[in-house]
Motif scaffolding. Structure first.
Motif, PDB file in Angstrom:
ATOM      1  N   SER A 159       0.811  -1.208   0.000  1.00  0.00           N
ATOM      2  CA  SER A 159       0.000   0.000   0.000  1.00  0.00           C
ATOM      3  C   SER A 159       0.849   1.264   0.000  1.00  0.00           C
ATOM      4  O   SER A 159       0.403   2.321  -0.428  1.00  0.00           O
ATOM      5  CB  SER A 159      -0.927  -0.005   1.222  1.00  0.00           C
ATOM      6  OG  SER A 159      -0.170   0.063   2.411  1.00  0.00           O
ATOM      7  N   VAL A 160       2.115   1.149   0.452  1.00  0.00           N
ATOM      8  CA  VAL A 160       3.008   2.313   0.503  1.00  0.00           C
ATOM      9  C   VAL A 160       3.674   2.562  -0.847  1.00  0.00           C
ATOM     10  O   VAL A 160       3.780   3.693  -1.323  1.00  0.00           O
ATOM     11  CB  VAL A 160       4.070   2.118   1.609  1.00  0.00           C
ATOM     12  CG1 VAL A 160       5.090   3.264   1.585  1.00  0.00           C
ATOM     13  CG2 VAL A 160       3.406   2.020   2.971  1.00  0.00           C
ATOM     14  N   PHE A 161       4.120   1.475  -1.497  1.00  0.00           N
ATOM     15  CA  PHE A 161       4.971   1.625  -2.687  1.00  0.00           C
ATOM     16  C   PHE A 161       4.244   1.432  -4.015  1.00  0.00           C
ATOM     17  O   PHE A 161       4.803   1.747  -5.066  1.00  0.00           O
ATOM     18  CB  PHE A 161       6.140   0.620  -2.623  1.00  0.00           C
ATOM     19  CG  PHE A 161       7.106   0.904  -1.526  1.00  0.00           C
ATOM     20  CD1 PHE A 161       8.035   1.932  -1.639  1.00  0.00           C
ATOM     21  CD2 PHE A 161       7.103   0.155  -0.352  1.00  0.00           C
ATOM     22  CE1 PHE A 161       8.937   2.197  -0.630  1.00  0.00           C
ATOM     23  CE2 PHE A 161       8.006   0.414   0.654  1.00  0.00           C
ATOM     24  CZ  PHE A 161       8.929   1.452   0.526  1.00  0.00           C
ATOM     25  N   GLU A 162       3.006   0.920  -3.994  1.00  0.00           N
ATOM     26  CA  GLU A 162       2.390   0.542  -5.262  1.00  0.00           C
ATOM     27  C   GLU A 162       2.097   1.738  -6.169  1.00  0.00           C
ATOM     28  O   GLU A 162       2.079   1.605  -7.395  1.00  0.00           O
ATOM     29  CB  GLU A 162       1.099  -0.241  -5.002  1.00  0.00           C
ATOM     30  CG  GLU A 162       0.041   0.537  -4.258  1.00  0.00           C
ATOM     31  CD  GLU A 162      -1.169  -0.352  -3.945  1.00  0.00           C
ATOM     32  OE1 GLU A 162      -1.163  -1.501  -4.393  1.00  0.00           O
ATOM     33  OE2 GLU A 162      -2.076   0.132  -3.242  1.00  0.00           O
ATOM     34  N   THR A 163       1.875   2.924  -5.610  1.00  0.00           N
ATOM     35  CA  THR A 163       1.576   4.096  -6.444  1.00  0.00           C
ATOM     36  C   THR A 163       2.786   4.986  -6.685  1.00  0.00           C
ATOM     37  O   THR A 163       2.671   6.043  -7.296  1.00  0.00           O
ATOM     38  CB  THR A 163       0.474   4.924  -5.777  1.00  0.00           C
ATOM     39  OG1 THR A 163       0.911   5.345  -4.487  1.00  0.00           O
ATOM     40  CG2 THR A 163      -0.805   4.122  -5.631  1.00  0.00           C
ATOM     41  N   SER A 164       3.948   4.568  -6.179  1.00  0.00           N
ATOM     42  CA  SER A 164       5.156   5.392  -6.322  1.00  0.00           C
ATOM     43  C   SER A 164       5.637   5.386  -7.772  1.00  0.00           C
ATOM     44  O   SER A 164       5.617   4.352  -8.454  1.00  0.00           O
ATOM     45  CB  SER A 164       6.260   4.876  -5.406  1.00  0.00           C
ATOM     46  OG  SER A 164       7.456   5.595  -5.633  1.00  0.00           O
ATOM     47  N   ALA A 165       6.077   6.560  -8.227  1.00  0.00           N
ATOM     48  CA  ALA A 165       6.651   6.656  -9.579  1.00  0.00           C
ATOM     49  C   ALA A 165       8.070   6.127  -9.616  1.00  0.00           C
ATOM     50  O   ALA A 165       8.614   5.850 -10.691  1.00  0.00           O
ATOM     51  CB  ALA A 165       6.628   8.097 -10.052  1.00  0.00           C
ATOM     52  N   VAL A 166       8.662   5.978  -8.439  1.00  0.00           N
ATOM     53  CA  VAL A 166      10.017   5.439  -8.355  1.00  0.00           C
ATOM     54  C   VAL A 166       9.936   3.923  -8.388  1.00  0.00           C
ATOM     55  O   VAL A 166       9.130   3.313  -7.671  1.00  0.00           O
ATOM     56  CB  VAL A 166      10.711   5.915  -7.075  1.00  0.00           C
ATOM     57  CG1 VAL A 166      12.115   5.319  -6.972  1.00  0.00           C
ATOM     58  CG2 VAL A 166      10.766   7.420  -7.032  1.00  0.00           C
ATOM     59  N   GLY A 167      10.756   3.327  -9.209  1.00  0.00           N
ATOM     60  CA  GLY A 167      10.771   1.876  -9.258  1.00  0.00           C
ATOM     61  C   GLY A 167      11.310   1.302  -7.972  1.00  0.00           C
ATOM     62  O   GLY A 167      12.441   1.589  -7.580  1.00  0.00           O
ATOM     63  N   CYS A 168      10.534   0.503  -7.298  1.00  0.00           N
ATOM     64  CA  CYS A 168      10.922  -0.049  -5.997  1.00  0.00           C
ATOM     65  C   CYS A 168      10.781  -1.557  -6.018  1.00  0.00           C
ATOM     66  O   CYS A 168       9.770  -2.100  -6.488  1.00  0.00           O
ATOM     67  CB  CYS A 168      10.079   0.536  -4.886  1.00  0.00           C
ATOM     68  SG  CYS A 168      10.321   2.299  -4.658  1.00  0.00           S
ATOM     69  N   LEU A 169      11.796  -2.210  -5.487  1.00  0.00           N
ATOM     70  CA  LEU A 169      11.822  -3.657  -5.387  1.00  0.00           C
ATOM     71  C   LEU A 169      11.929  -4.024  -3.907  1.00  0.00           C
ATOM     72  O   LEU A 169      12.803  -3.522  -3.199  1.00  0.00           O
ATOM     73  CB  LEU A 169      13.016  -4.220  -6.158  1.00  0.00           C
ATOM     74  CG  LEU A 169      13.138  -5.750  -6.210  1.00  0.00           C
ATOM     75  CD1 LEU A 169      12.031  -6.328  -7.069  1.00  0.00           C
ATOM     76  CD2 LEU A 169      14.508  -6.157  -6.766  1.00  0.00           C
ATOM     77  N   ILE A 170      11.025  -4.890  -3.423  1.00  0.00           N
ATOM     78  CA  ILE A 170      11.032  -5.323  -2.018  1.00  0.00           C
ATOM     79  C   ILE A 170      11.546  -6.745  -1.965  1.00  0.00           C
ATOM     80  O   ILE A 170      11.055  -7.632  -2.685  1.00  0.00           O
ATOM     81  CB  ILE A 170       9.632  -5.238  -1.395  1.00  0.00           C
ATOM     82  CG1 ILE A 170       9.107  -3.794  -1.486  1.00  0.00           C
ATOM     83  CG2 ILE A 170       9.655  -5.685   0.059  1.00  0.00           C
ATOM     84  CD1 ILE A 170       7.695  -3.624  -0.984  1.00  0.00           C
ATOM     85  N   ILE A 189      13.863  -5.654   2.722  1.00  0.00           N
ATOM     86  CA  ILE A 189      14.852  -4.728   2.155  1.00  0.00           C
ATOM     87  C   ILE A 189      14.230  -4.074   0.931  1.00  0.00           C
ATOM     88  O   ILE A 189      13.652  -4.762   0.075  1.00  0.00           O
ATOM     89  CB  ILE A 189      16.151  -5.451   1.769  1.00  0.00           C
ATOM     90  CG1 ILE A 189      16.793  -6.085   3.012  1.00  0.00           C
ATOM     91  CG2 ILE A 189      17.147  -4.489   1.101  1.00  0.00           C
ATOM     92  CD1 ILE A 189      17.998  -6.940   2.706  1.00  0.00           C
ATOM     93  N   VAL A 190      14.312  -2.753   0.862  1.00  0.00           N
ATOM     94  CA  VAL A 190      13.764  -2.007  -0.269  1.00  0.00           C
ATOM     95  C   VAL A 190      14.934  -1.398  -1.043  1.00  0.00           C
ATOM     96  O   VAL A 190      15.838  -0.790  -0.441  1.00  0.00           O
ATOM     97  CB  VAL A 190      12.811  -0.896   0.204  1.00  0.00           C
ATOM     98  CG1 VAL A 190      12.288  -0.107  -0.997  1.00  0.00           C
ATOM     99  CG2 VAL A 190      11.665  -1.491   1.000  1.00  0.00           C
ATOM    100  N   THR A 191      14.922  -1.598  -2.345  1.00  0.00           N
ATOM    101  CA  THR A 191      15.939  -0.977  -3.197  1.00  0.00           C
ATOM    102  C   THR A 191      15.254  -0.178  -4.292  1.00  0.00           C
ATOM    103  O   THR A 191      14.260  -0.637  -4.878  1.00  0.00           O
ATOM    104  CB  THR A 191      16.881  -2.036  -3.810  1.00  0.00           C
ATOM    105  OG1 THR A 191      17.831  -1.371  -4.649  1.00  0.00           O
ATOM    106  CG2 THR A 191      16.118  -3.060  -4.622  1.00  0.00           C
TER     107      THR A 191
END
Length: 675
Positions: free
Chosen positions: A9-20, A92-94
């Protein structure tokens, strides 16, 4: 509780590509990638989910992951950990970088048509600046967030457009990314626009690319989450109920609140070195394991009452209410413990009282029933079997008037109407149908308990008075006969019922003593009418007669009349006993013998007077007569002339006759005395 779902719910709408990534070294499994990441790599989530990130990562990236696990902190701005409540690495988030997963061309400031289409379609605001801080791109979302159209932005110096940002973290972070060629990721509050922003900065040879978005809703959610966690801690630590958290595998305590420490007497440190078995003396480890395996269902509250032992050795009954939770990396249970020792003791006392009361009700001689609001029996005790010969179940749901004799229904209904204004009423005897279609006489007391939710009706206590009613009927017949007999004699007839302690008087009491006919008194009231000088004697005679079970009693005493005077009576009565020798009745009469007694007293007085006359004649008259006879004897010795001799002879004969008469009077007086 921290989970992959909460991170989505935190990262799904981010424009930054995020890998958990899961911290499961050395594999480092991919747990989630947001849409921006997938678009950049032109891939789909199912194609990478669950795979190891090591296969496509360079050694420097692997070193960053290892560093995070060892130190529980970020390796750099693009690779950082998410910690759990215990400070351990949960995820870990990158951020996407050109060094390992993101191709270099994706982060340049040279925007072809395809790149422009992507940047215009993303939900994040985006802009780019060259090495001289001139804005080279400003997408639609940036226009919306910053409320500045791109035609007034493109080609202008960023810091001249936003001079207020020079004193904020933007300036420092952007310059670090530009100079050190290191991606930067930070969150900042922009007071000019009164919004919280999440900013990701990616350097390139041409300058920097900046993704940012309004995260006010997320910050507020995190604030609420933080408050919720604090509230949870407060609920746990400040709860008045003893509470604990324990590991479901080892049964070891993980945490206890202050109430548990106070109630059980152990310190927090002592609890942390204990298991559930240490406070459950009657339950072994295997039994607890069985309960947890077979009775405890995750997601459902499990309640059980068991015995616990305090530090001082006191045994208490505890109701435990628990649910399964994740406590750090432990499968645990949160349990509230309610001391129900006094409650159970009180319930047992109430139960015993109810059993005792029920035994009294069921075994009692009275018929106890409850009549509901509809006028039907809702409860009736088992006395119906012994009194009426009918099972109590046969009455339930039926009206009591179905069993009352038709002739008695009007009277009973009339008396029952009084319950509207009185809490308790007494219903006069009525006939109630038995199993053999005969009737028994019942007498009832009705109590209104409709306002008591435990009862909700009228409580009737009925007792069988058939024997009494039949006896009263026979007694009434006997009294009628008694009244007829009393009219046929001048004596005062009485009937004493020893069972009821009632003395019935006949008409003779009015004629002889002035008392009202038919007046009924108790035995003690009758005793008050005996003359005080004779009362003790008469009562003693009655008691002795009853003690010896004598069937006849005759006695004489003075009886007080209605006007306060006394008359002498002769009491004659018969006593009737039952087979056990208990006095039942005493029937008899009081005969007024006052005139007879007075007549006898008059005769006795006359006899006294006659005795006095006799004594006078035999003593006073006889003395001079004796002297006369003596003188005649002296005279007789001397010579008398013939004339005197004849006179003397007559005197002598008269004296002899008088002496004979006196002797006869004495004999008769002596005979009268003997009589």
């Amino acid at each position: 509780m921290l989970s992959i779902e909460s991170l989505k719910s935190v990262f799904e709408t981010s424009a930054v590509g995020c890998l958990i990534i899961y911290p499961d070294a050395p594999r480092f499994t991919i747990a989630y990638a947001n849409e921006a990441y997938l678009n950049i790599l032109n891939t789909h989530l199912p194609d990478i989910l669950g795979k190891s990130v090591i296969a496509s990562a360079d050694p420097d990236f692997v070193n960053k992951l290892t560093y995070i696990l060892q130190h529980q902190k970020a390796a750099d701005e693009s690779c950082y950990p998410i910690l759990d409540d215990k400070g351990q690495v949960a995820f870990i988030v990158t951020s996407v970088q050109q060094d390992h997963l993101v191709p270099q061309k994706q982060t340049t400031a040279i925007f072809d048509d395809q790149s422009a289409n992507i940047l215009e379609s993303i939900t994040d605001a985006f802009f780019a600046v060259d090495q001289h801080w001139c804005v080279t791109y400003w997408n639609k979302e940036a226009e919306k967030v910053m409320q500045m159209p791109r035609h007034g932005i493109i080609g202008k110096n960023l810091w001249e457009l936003f001079p207020d940002a020079v004193n904020l973290a933007y300036y420092k972070e952007y310059h670090m990314a530009m100079l050190e060629k290191i991606p930067r990721h930070f969150e900042i509050y922009y007071p000019i626009y009164a919004i919280w922003m999440e900013v990701s900065v990616y350097p390139s040879n041409n300058g920097i690319s900046v993704f940012f978005k309004d995260i006010g809703h997320r910050v507020e959610a995190e604030k609420q989450l933080k408050e919720a966690k604090q509230n949870y801690k407060n609920l746990f630590n400040l709860s008045p109920l003893p509470m604990c958290v324990y590991d479901m595998d080892t049964l070891r305590y993980l945490d206890v609140n202050e109430a548990a420490i106070v109630h059980y007497g152990y310190s927090h440190e002592e609890f942390m070195n204990m298991t559930l078995n240490d406070i459950r003396p009657n339950t072994g480890f295997d039994e607890l394991a069985y309960i947890l395996k077979n009775e405890v269902i995750p997601g459902e509250i499990h309640t059980k009452i068991t015995t616990h032992q305090k530090k001082n050795g006191e045994l208490i009954m505890v109701e435990t209410r628990g649910n399964c939770i994740e406590f750090g990396d432990h499968k645990a249970r949160l349990v509230a413990k309610i001391d129900v020792t006094k409650t159970i003791a009180a319930e047992e006392a109430v139960k015993r009282s109810e059993q005792y009361f029920k035994a009294l009700i069921q075994s009692g001689s009275e018929l106890i029933a409850i009549i509901d609001a509809e006028g039907h029996y809702s409860y009736i005790n088992s006395s119906t079997n012994s009194i009426l010969g009918i099972d109590p179940e046969s009455y339930l749901g039926k009206s009591p008037f179905k069993f009352i004799h038709p002739d008695d229904i009007p009277t009973v209904k009339e008396q029952m109407e009084l319950i509207a204004t009185k809490k308790r009423i007494k219903v006069s005897p009525f006939r109630f149908c038995t199993s053999d279609q005969e009737y028994r006489w019942l007498e009832a007391v009705v109590t209104d308990m409709r306002d008591d939710p435990a009862v909700g009706g009228l409580v009737t206590n009925s007792r069988d008075v058939t024997r009494r009613i039949e006896y009263e009927i026979k007694l009434k017949e006997s009294i009628n006969r008694f009244n007829l007999v009393s009219k046929a004699t001048s004596d005062a007839i009485f009937d004493f019922d020893a069972q009821l302690d009632v003395l019935y008087w006949g008409d003779g009491f009015r004629e002889n003593f002035g008392h009202t006919p038919g007046e009924s008194l108790q035995y003690s009231d009758w005793a008050t009418k005996i003359h005080p000088e004779e009362k003790e004697r008469v009562l003693a005679e009655h008691d002795l007669c009853k003690q010896n079970k004598e069937k006849r009693l005759d006695t004489k005493y003075r009886f007080r009349c209605a006007d306060g005077t006394y008359k002498v009576v002769l009491q004659k009565c018969s006593l009737i006993y039952d087979e056990d020798g208990t006095l039942l009745r005493m029937l008899g009469s009081l005969q007024n013998i006052t005139e007879t007694v007075n007549y006898i007293k008059a005769i006795e007085a006359q006899n006294i007077l006659l005795n006095e006359i006799s004594w006078t004649q035999s003593h006073i008259v006889r003395a001079p007569l004796a002297r006369l006879i003596g003188l005649l004897a002296l005279v007789h010795t001397e010579e008398l002339g013939s004339a005197n001799h004849e006179v003397f002879t007559h005197i002598q004969l008269s004296a002899a006759e008088l002496d004979q008469v006196t002797t006869e009077i004495i004999k008769k007086t002596e005979a009268l005395d003997k009589a």
